[in-house]
Design an enzyme around this catalytic site. Structure first.
Site, short mmCIF file in Angstrom:
data_model
loop_
_atom_site.label_atom_id
_atom_site.label_comp_id
_atom_site.label_asym_id
_atom_site.label_seq_id
_atom_site.Cartn_x
_atom_site.Cartn_y
_atom_site.Cartn_z
N TYR A 1 33.97 28.27 44.27
CA TYR A 1 34.75 29.08 43.32
C TYR A 1 35.91 28.28 42.77
O TYR A 1 36.15 28.25 41.55
CB TYR A 1 35.26 30.35 44.00
CG TYR A 1 36.14 31.17 43.09
CD1 TYR A 1 35.59 31.91 42.05
CD2 TYR A 1 37.53 31.15 43.23
CE1 TYR A 1 36.39 32.64 41.18
CE2 TYR A 1 38.33 31.88 42.38
CZ TYR A 1 37.76 32.62 41.36
OH TYR A 1 38.56 33.32 40.49
N LYS B 1 36.69 27.05 38.78
CA LYS B 1 37.85 27.41 37.97
C LYS B 1 38.61 26.17 37.49
O LYS B 1 39.20 26.18 36.41
CB LYS B 1 38.77 28.35 38.74
CG LYS B 1 38.18 29.76 38.89
CD LYS B 1 37.85 30.37 37.53
CE LYS B 1 37.36 31.80 37.62
NZ LYS B 1 37.07 32.40 36.29
#
Length: 230
Positions: free
Chosen positions: A155, A159
């Site tokens: 994750y 990002k």
């Protein structure tokens, strides 16, 4: 009147962003994969629903055609995203990485390709990519920031990629304003409502970027306190 598309708008940050932008006078297309939930959310707020799965070429092209046929677009908010599985880092798989990057990163390429032609027709063409401080190298290496206490390789790297893509698209599309927004640690379904911020606080940076009317800097990364470190 400004026309805005928000992906993943049927709940959480996307829904609150839609509420605030409608309140600010925008015509808001609320994008969601689920037609029933998406239409219900749009009906509740007075938005317009458009079915869109950001991981599907045909779905994105269809949404772009619908919005083009109904007056065009000024602001694109790429909000749709997913978290990685809540397992130990060494239990993550290549398939997990592919799934997260397809939704969080590759989808922005797909959305940009589909909607930039519409945004270029606007005098205030704007792209807001919803990223995260979890992808900030400065934050994850600073023990004073909560982001440094979390180990989520897939994750967080996704990002970081979103933020870098924002900077690169800003350079490639100087006629548009392309910026990234970090909501901060906000209580949503995304984190089992564990964040200390409200969804209104979490949408401050997104709304700020979406309401600049095509003015201001491009290629920046901001949170609700202002420009944030990469």
């Amino acid at each position: 009147m400004t026309t805005t598309l928000i992906t993943g708008a049927n709940k959480g940050l996307g829904y609150e962003t839609a509420r605030r932008l409608i309140e600010a006078g925008h015509t808001v297309w609320m994008g969601a994969r689920d037609e029933i939930r998406g239409q219900q959310a749009a009906d509740q707020l007075g938005g317009r629903f458009v079915q869109i799965d950001v991981t599907d070429d045909t779905s994105v092209a269809s949404a772009a055609a619908t919005i083009s046929a109904n007056g065009g677009l000024d602001v694109l908010v790429n909000n749709a995203g997913i978290s990685q599985p809540f397992v130990a880092p060494m239990d993550l798989t290549p398939a997990d990485a592919t799934h997260v990057f397809e939704t969080n990163v590759v989808s922005i390429v797909r959305m940009t390709n589909a909607f930039v032609p519409l945004l270029k027709e606007s005098d205030a063409g704007t792209i807001v990519n919803v990223t995260s401080g979890m992808g900030s190298f400065s934050f994850v290496l600073d023990p004073h920031h909560v982001e440094s206490t979390i180990v989520a390789p897939i994750y967080q790297s996704s990002k970081s990629a979103v933020t870098m893509m924002t900077v690169q698209y800003a350079k490639a599309l100087p006629e548009l304003r392309v910026n990234a927004a970090d909501p901060g640690y906000t209580a949503t379904d995304f984190n089992n409502n564990s964040g200390p911020q409200t969804v209104t606080e979490g949408t401050d940076a997104i709304v700020e970027l979406a309401t600049r009317g095509g003015q201001g800097p491009t290629g920046t990364f901001i949170n609700r306190d202002g420009v944030a470190p990469f």
